[in-house]
Each structure stands twice: as C-alpha cells, then as structure tokens.
Write a protein that holds these residues in place. Structure first.
Motif, mmCIF file in Angstrom:
data_model
loop_
_atom_site.group_PDB
_atom_site.id
_atom_site.type_symbol
_atom_site.label_atom_id
_atom_site.label_comp_id
_atom_site.label_asym_id
_atom_site.label_seq_id
_atom_site.Cartn_x
_atom_site.Cartn_y
_atom_site.Cartn_z
ATOM 1 N N TYR A 360 29.595 -47.022 -51.422
ATOM 2 C CA TYR A 360 30.106 -45.457 -51.534
ATOM 3 C C TYR A 360 29.991 -44.834 -52.819
ATOM 4 C CZ TYR A 360 29.110 -40.696 -50.717
ATOM 5 O OH TYR A 360 28.357 -39.403 -50.003
ATOM 6 N N PHE A 361 28.686 -44.573 -53.746
ATOM 7 C CA PHE A 361 28.891 -43.823 -54.817
ATOM 8 C C PHE A 361 29.210 -42.153 -54.340
ATOM 9 C CE2 PHE A 361 26.595 -47.753 -55.448
ATOM 10 C CZ PHE A 361 27.013 -47.786 -57.317
ATOM 11 N N GLY A 362 29.943 -41.462 -54.970
ATOM 12 C CA GLY A 362 30.117 -40.024 -54.894
ATOM 13 C C GLY A 362 30.462 -39.186 -56.526
ATOM 14 N N ASP A 363 30.674 -37.965 -56.552
ATOM 15 C CA ASP A 363 31.321 -37.017 -57.803
ATOM 16 C C ASP A 363 32.721 -36.939 -57.297
ATOM 17 O OD1 ASP A 363 29.945 -33.911 -57.914
ATOM 18 O OD2 ASP A 363 29.313 -35.395 -56.606
ATOM 19 N N ASN A 364 32.382 -36.207 -56.194
ATOM 20 C CA ASN A 364 33.387 -35.186 -55.521
ATOM 21 C C ASN A 364 34.716 -35.672 -55.329
ATOM 22 O OD1 ASN A 364 34.907 -32.233 -53.451
ATOM 23 N ND2 ASN A 364 33.226 -31.447 -54.510
ATOM 24 N N VAL A 365 36.070 -35.695 -55.761
ATOM 25 C CA VAL A 365 37.043 -36.235 -55.328
ATOM 26 C C VAL A 365 37.688 -36.280 -54.869
ATOM 27 C CG1 VAL A 365 39.397 -36.365 -56.243
ATOM 28 C CG2 VAL A 365 37.038 -36.930 -58.196
ATOM 29 N N LEU A 366 37.442 -34.883 -54.273
ATOM 30 C CA LEU A 366 38.267 -34.054 -52.866
ATOM 31 C C LEU A 366 37.487 -35.037 -50.742
ATOM 32 C CD1 LEU A 366 39.389 -30.811 -52.994
ATOM 33 C CD2 LEU A 366 40.291 -32.881 -52.947
ATOM 34 N N GLN A 367 36.068 -34.783 -51.439
ATOM 35 C CA GLN A 367 34.929 -35.038 -50.836
ATOM 36 C C GLN A 367 34.227 -36.554 -50.256
ATOM 37 O OE1 GLN A 367 31.334 -32.278 -50.437
ATOM 38 N NE2 GLN A 367 32.887 -30.593 -50.875
ATOM 39 N N ASP A 368 33.861 -36.684 -52.068
ATOM 40 C CA ASP A 368 33.246 -38.472 -51.730
ATOM 41 C C ASP A 368 34.864 -39.593 -51.925
ATOM 42 O OD1 ASP A 368 31.057 -37.526 -51.183
ATOM 43 O OD2 ASP A 368 30.648 -36.591 -53.483
#
Length: 640
Positions: A360-368
């Motif tokens: 999974y690729f994501g930018d938000n440290v908390l959410q992703d």
C-alpha cells in the motif's frame, strides 16, 4: 518534477550494485540450502498493490492550492467570525518560510512545535515568532516534555492513531497539504491576539482553534462538492488545470503493466466519490476506474484499518445500501466506507492466496502508515513524501516545482532537526575540561612559601584591572581599520541577505554574492546514499542542500558553538532521523519515496531498498529511494 537522472534499467538487474543511489540486489549463495531473508522490496512478490488517492495516486499543484486555501480560511474568519482584517490583508509571501508539513499545534498556548521522539520539543514558535531555548524550557520544562504532546507521542507509539479524541482539544498535527496553510493562519492569529489583548506578550490561553476548524469544515465537508458551496470545491471543479497535475502516459502504462502481471490493484481514499472522481479523471483520464480492480471511497481512515464499519453500495455518487462481510464485494466495482478486515478477506478470495500479500502506498503518516502497520498483519506500506523532492536527495537530480513552499529555514528538514541542547552541553563540557586543566597547571600553590596577606591580594587585583583596561584599549585600536572609531557604532549592521548567505564561508571566494537566494545545483552523481555505512561514505557538505535547510544546518561558527575534535564520528543516513514523523516513516514503512512516478521506469521484479537494522540496532540499509534526504548527510549543527 524534472527528471534529469539517468534512465533506470528495463530488464535484468544482475549488474546492479549499491552505488550512488539506493539500489540493491539480493545476495544469494546457491551452495547454501536455506533461502536468505529478503533485504529488499519487489512488487513482484505482492498479490495486491494499493494506493491512497490524494497526494499519492494523484498530485496537486501545491503552490497555488495552499495560497487559495489560506485566502478562503482568512476570509471566513474575518467575515464570519469577526477576526481582525489584517489576517487576510497580509501578503502570504511575507511568512512563506514559516510553514512546513509535520508541525503540531499546542492549542491552549498558541505554540507551533517541531516534535521529536517521545514528544521532545526540537523547536517551537509562539505565533510566528521563534522561541529561544530558554523560552521553550520555561514553558515545557528542562526536559521539554512537560506538555500534552508527550502523552500524544506516547499514545501513537503504543496504540497508534486511534482513540485520539482526548487529545483533540489540545493538539493538532498538520499532516498533509489540505490543512497546510492553516499553520500560518494560526501563527498570525496568535500574533494579532497578543498585540490587541496583551501588549504583544503571550496570553495565558487561546480559544481560536474551534473557529479555524469551522473554516476547514466550511471548505471540505463532502456535501459541499455537490452543492457548490464552501469556495474550495467550486474552484477545483471550474479550474482543475490550476490545482491538479496530470500524470504522464507512462504512469498509466505502469499501472496496466502491474495488472497484466496478475497484480490485484485497489484504491483506498478518504475523499468522497464525487471529489475523488473529479480529481482522478483529470489526473489519470476519464477511464481511470478501469485501471483498478476495486475502489473504496470515503474510507474514513485511520479507523478503516481498525473498526468493522459496513460497506455502502453506490448509485452514481450516492450511498444507497449498506452491507457487512466480504462475500458481497465484487471486482470492477466501487464502494464507500467499509473496513480492511473484510477487504483483505475479499483479496484472498479474488487472488486465491491465503493470506494475500498486500502493498500500500500513502502519504499521510497517521492514516496511511501507522494505522495499517499497527492494526494489520498482511500489508506493507511505502510512504510517499514530496519533501524528498523539495529538500533534495543524494544521487538524484529530481526536484519539486514548489520546493520553496515545502521547506522552511525556521523548521529545517522534515526528517532531521539539529538538537541545540546536545551541542551546547558538549561545548560546556569541553570548556569545563579546559578550565580544570588550566587551574591545575597555573593555580598550584607552593606550600613552602609564606601565605599572602589580604592587603597584598587587594593591591594585586587593582593592578590587574588597570592593566587589563589599558591592554583592552590598545588591542581595540590596533585591530580597527583606518577611519573607523571604536565603540558601538563601529559594529556593522546585521546582514539582510538571504538565508544561504548567512552561512560562514572559510573561503571568501566560495561565498555567494549578496542577493542570491540559492546556490546553483551541483552534480549529485557518484555519491553514496548512506554515509557512514561503508568505505565510500560521503564527505560532509559535499551535496547540494536547499537554502532553507542550509540555514537551519548553519555552521558551528555561525551558531557560536563548537564540538570537540575528540567527539565520536557524526551519524549519517536514517540513523540520524529525529523528528517524530520522520521516525514513524523510518520505523514502520518499508520504503519512502517522493512520488509513485519514480517507480514507473523500473521492471516489476526490481529489488528496491528497505529500512533494515542489524542485531545491534544499527541501520545497514536505507529505504529512501532513489536516495537519502541531503539533511541526513550534511554536517549536523545547532541553528542560531
């Protein structure tokens, strides 16, 4: 984003070595019976590959976007909440250097904080004014942890980003570019309130945050898109070319290649179906949904990875029917809300692998990042951070078109902030050792001599004071240029040159002339990514660094402190990371990249680097790709 680096390979990578970029190859001895533990990430090894949408699958034109967001918020506060008109009249560019991602707001005290491990305060501003070390310690204690953020950081470490309601009235962290300009807005509000209500001095407490939240709700509430309300969505709909970046054709081809190789592609976004579809249609094409096997809208992360919320079927852009369980999910469909537990079981059914290996690729440290890593066991996360483009990376020419909006000379690198306390303590310890030596050498008392009377001591002190004053005047005159008088007026005025000009240059010919905002980019080719991990470690200050980061990482001579020659070798690479969110990326993500696009020209079986520690806790591999942030290799020193 410019791509001046050499083209990556398109086939076998047997010839690859860990050169100037973070490229690795698996070391395998065919004579050994056991398969070695993987020290890399290969997309070929995963069954399912997923993406967040905003700032990951799709990117925004950040410069115009954050300025428009600031304008809307300022107008809301002035016109609907009665705040001082100067809030919207002051030019955004005057405080552009003040904002950067990853800051936390102490809501009660009106202070913005750069947090480190366990909530330690690395730097702080009251309003837009930078706080000194003494001011920080007066408010938050000598340990810099006597505040709500320490409990906030501990809660994240132990429990992840859930049950954070108790911290909501006290702490807010700015984690993406949708609330990015709110930092500047909060700083200016505190400045205005102090000036109006307390003669410019800090007040005991502040109550403006609920008004700011109301302004963000006015802009981003999901129903505003369909009703053309709130200002933000109507402008995005009318002028997508101004705020959304189009993906190059090779990006679409890369997604198609993944599916052609049997990968199950999915999207999990927190955006509502209408806004997300609008953005993705412009960035990827009207047929963007055909590139993926399943799309989840309005996922309500981070609880998507924790709770068992039902899915909703969609009819157009409306949620029409809820259901629970994975067996009613279907490929080539879109859903709203839902939960990871049921989705992962559906992946096992769709791929016929149990358990399915998910990326999974994501930018938000908390959410992703924290949420899936803390509460799932079947997914690995690659963090996406555009700050890598803005700060610069070792061995890479990649840049950011709005880098000056992402980097701050006040707050420094997103990943590293020099600890001023450590340097000062070392300096004091060194000077104390020197004092002990001088006392031992010069202050020995010869017991064979008669004791000195008090009158002789007084006489000697008077003579020394007279002598020292005379020598001081003589020395001052001797070192002054002709035509310059001694005294306060002889001190040159403080330079108003750019941040990079403030750095002390040992060689005057190498100093940039006045008025130059940034040095010309230099070649980064041939420089190792992880200094201190091998024989080819990079020398200090050999890599270009963004001027704003350079000012925070100013030389010891500028800072007025120095480190003893006998100190241990300076740590480089991921081991140097000390900001709270940088540590989360290093400790939980497999990799950190500036943009998903950097992977598009590599084959599916390419072996990317990951963050690895040995048994002693030392990092033996860096997961930054294509290279480490320059701040992790330049000489770390205390800012002025």
């Amino acid at each position: 984003m410019s791509t001046g680096a050499s083209a990556p390979p398109s086939s076998s990578q047997d010839e690859k070595t860990s050169g100037s970029n973070n490229h690795v190859s698996q070391q395998y001895d065919p004579e050994e019976n056991s398969i070695p533990e993987k020290n890399y990430l290969s997309i070929e090894d995963y069954d399912c590959v997923g993406f967040d949408l905003d700032h990951t699958l799709c990117r925004y034109n950040i410069g115009p976007m954050i300025r428009f967001e600031y304008e809307l918020l300022a107008n809301f506060l002035v016109e609907k909440r009665g705040y001082d008109p100067s809030l919207k009249l002051r030019d955004f560019e005057l405080d552009q250097d003040f904002i950067c991602k990853g800051l936390s707001l102490d809501i009660e005290k009106g202070n913005l904080l750069r947090l480190g491990r366990d909530g330690f305060i690395l730097a702080a501003c009251h309003g837009t004014r930078r706080m000194t070390d003494a001011e920080i310690e007066k408010v938050y204690g000598r340990c810099r942890k006597k505040h709500h953020m320490a409990g906030y950081a501990l809660h994240l470490q132990e429990n992840g980003p859930v049950e954070m309601g108790n911290f909501g009235p006290m702490v807010h962290s700015f984690m993406d570019y949708f609330d990015y300009p709110t930092m500047m807005l909060c700083g200016r509000i505190v400045d205005i309130l102090d000036q109006i209500n307390n003669h410019g001095k800090p007040m005991d407490e502040y109550c403006f945050w609920p008004d700011v939240l109301d302004g963000m709700k006015e802009m981003f509430t999901r129903t505003q898109f369909a009703s053309d309300q709130g200002g933000y969505f109507p402008e995005i709909k009318a002028h997508p070319d101004k705020f959304i970046l189009k993906r190059r054709p090779e990006f679409r081809d890369w997604l198609k290649m993944l599916r052609a190789n049997g990968k199950f592609l999915y999207v999990i976004t927190g955006s509502h179906v209408d806004f997300a579809s609008h953005v993705a249609s412009y960035a990827l094409g009207e047929d963007w949904k055909d590139l993926f096997d399943i799309v989840i809208f309005f996922a309500r992360k981070p609880s998507f990875f924790v709770d068992r919320r039902p899915f909703w079927r969609l009819k157009g852009e409306k949620e029409v029917e809820s259901f629970t369980g994975w067996d009613e999910l279907d490929s080539k469909n879109c859903y709203s809300q839902g939960n990871w537990h049921d989705l992962s079981e559906f992946f096992e059914y769709a791929t016929e692998w149990e358990p399915s290996a998910c990326l999974y690729f994501g930018d938000n440290v908390l959410q992703d990042l924290l949420a899936p890593c803390k509460f799932t066991t079947s997914v690995d996360v690659v963090a996406v951070s555009e700050e890598l483009l803005a700060e610069g990376m070792i061995g890479s020419y990649l840049t950011h078109n709005h880098g000056t909006d992402l980097i701050s000379s006040i707050w420094g690198s997103y990943f590293y902030y020099p600890d001023p306390k450590k340097t000062k303590v070392l300096s004091r310890a060194s000077s104390f050792a020197n004092r002990k030596i001088s006392i031992g050498d010069l202050g020995k008392v010869d017991s064979s001599k008669a004791p000195i009377s008090s009158d002789e001591v007084k006489k000697t002190c008077q003579l020394r004071r007279v002598s020292s004053m005379r020598n001081q005047r003589e020395n001052q005159i001797a070192y002054l240029p002709q035509g310059v008088r001694s005294g306060r007026n002889s001190v040159p005025p403080k330079s108003r040159r750019s941040s990079i000009d403030q750095v002390h240059c040992k060689d005057p010919s190498s100093c940039p002339p006045s008025g130059i905002n940034s040095p010309k980019p230099q070649s980064r080719v041939g420089s190792p990514v992880m200094g201190g991990l091998g024989e080819n470690s990079v020398a200090p200050n050999t890599q270009p660094i963004h001027p704003a980061v350079a000012q925070v990482n100013a030389t010891h001579n500028v800072a007025g402190t120095s480190i003893s020659q006998e100190e241990p070798e300076i740590v480089k690479g991921p081991a140097r990371i000390n900001t709270l969110w940088g540590l989360c990326i290093r400790d939980y993500a497999k990799m950190c990249i500036p943009d998903v696009d950097v992977l598009c020209d590599y084959p599916i079986d390419y072996k990317y680097p990951i963050f690895i520690k040995d048994s002693s806790g030392k990092f033996t591999s860096s997961g930054f790709f294509p290279g480490d942030p320059t701040a992790l290799h330049n000489s770390p020193v205390t800012p002025r």
